[in-house]
Design an enzyme around this catalytic site. Structure first.
Site, mmCIF file in Angstrom:
data_model
loop_
_atom_site.group_PDB
_atom_site.id
_atom_site.type_symbol
_atom_site.label_atom_id
_atom_site.label_comp_id
_atom_site.label_asym_id
_atom_site.label_seq_id
_atom_site.Cartn_x
_atom_site.Cartn_y
_atom_site.Cartn_z
ATOM 1 N N PRO A 113 0.807 -1.215 0.000
ATOM 2 C CG PRO A 113 -0.701 -1.527 1.729
ATOM 3 C CD PRO A 113 0.591 -2.014 1.197
ATOM 4 C CD GLU A 114 3.806 2.661 -3.787
ATOM 5 O OE1 GLU A 114 3.996 3.771 -4.277
ATOM 6 O OE2 GLU A 114 4.234 1.611 -4.286
#
Length: 293
Positions: free
Chosen positions: A2-3
């Site tokens: 996840p960014e």
DNA sequence: ACCTAATCCTGCATGC
DNA sequence: TGCATGCAGGATTAGG
């Protein structure tokens, strides 16, 4: 992994699922997930009601009544989802927030890298990890001049500078490779050697790319899904990440993968030429110096 | 003060 | 088939 776009998508999908719900009990199956006193973590959450979720960089900020905030970082593979019962979904569930309606919010994390901690609402900005974060790339704080000043202070390669969250927050390995390709900047270029035109281009591409990725619900590589179990769609818009050996979408030159700052780094050697003095050897390691032996 | 490498973890891919 | 090895990586920490 996840960014910013994935964390933002989790935030948006989770809010309608938990807002107004009250915690009856917290079960911990891997206490190391909790920063600080895990028993206190459990005790403080009992009786609290979810109000909303905010986000700072890649951190989720769960807001409760009684001025309580839970800071949560998903790191590589952390996921939240609602279960109809309080039983853990599988062996990778490490935290179960049992709700008073008989359902539960479950936190699953195959690699156990994610972390959570409780703070008084309003003090989260002083917590290590959040304290030194740079501006939000999709806010008005992220100006060209602030970006340029931030880059000016670093003479190491642009790639690790964009990854360390201090000049701008929210980018991870995938989006850094993508925005550098879009901006036609080599990942090894020293940050303080970018021209003003390159800084402006990179600034604009970061905003455009993250905006598009949020709209697409994030990028699903390996395992990412949002709180409702939905995959993102942005993986179909990637140009270089995971595309080593394939033709560059812009010039058809073969995309290469090297290590920069210890991280896998994908780029087009034609569109993103190496800085002066660098070249790739036969094993595609980037090295400084001439080709002489 | 600066930068690099190791650390945490597990699943998956690879090689013998 | 089975076992060992290596790789992936965000943020922190240890070491140079």
């Amino acid at each position: 992994m996840p960014e910013l776009p994935e964390v933002e998508t989790v935030r948006r999908s989770l809010i309608p699922l938990i807002t107004g719900k009250k915690i009856a009990r917290v079960s911990l199956y891997y206490p190391k997930i909790i920063n600080g006193d895990s028993k206190l973590f459990q005790a403080l959450l009992v009786g609290r009601t979810f109000e909303t979720i905010d986000r700072r960089g890649k951190y989720l900020l769960f807001r409760f009544d009684e001025h309580l905030t839970m800071i949560s970082h998903l790191r590589m593979e952390g996921k939240y989802y609602l279960e109809p019962t309080v039983q853990p979904h599988n062996k990778h569930v490490h935290v179960v927030f049992e709700l008073t309606d008989g359902t539960s919010l479950q936190y699953q994390d195959v690699r156990k890298f994610g972390r959570m901690q409780l703070v008084d609402t309003g003090t989260e900005a002083q917590v290590s990890g959040i304290k030194l974060l740079g501006p939000e790339p999709l806010s008005s704080d992220f100006t060209v001049s602030a970006f340029q000043q931030g880059l000016q202070r670093h003479h190491k390669a642009i790639k690790p500078v964009l990854l360390d969250q201090k000049v701008v927050t929210g980018l991870g390995n995938i989006y850094v490779d993508e925005v550098l390709w879009l901006s036609q900047i080599n990942p090894l270029t020293p940050a303080n050697q970018l021209t003003l035109a390159q800084v402006k281009e990179l600034h604009q591409q970061i905003i455009a790319e993250l905006t598009k990725a949020v709209a697409a619900g994030g990028t699903t590589i390996r395992s990412y899904v949002d709180a409702s179990g939905h995959s993102g769609h942005f993986q179909f818009d990637l140009n270089v990440y995971g595309e080593e050996g394939k033709p560059c979408p812009r010039c058809q030159t073969t995309i290469v993968k090297i290590k920069v700052g210890g991280r896998g780094t994908h780029f087009c050697p034609h569109c993103q030429p190496l800085p002066l003095g660098w070249h790739l050897n036969e094993t595609e390691d980037a090295v400084v110096g001439g080709a002489h032996e």
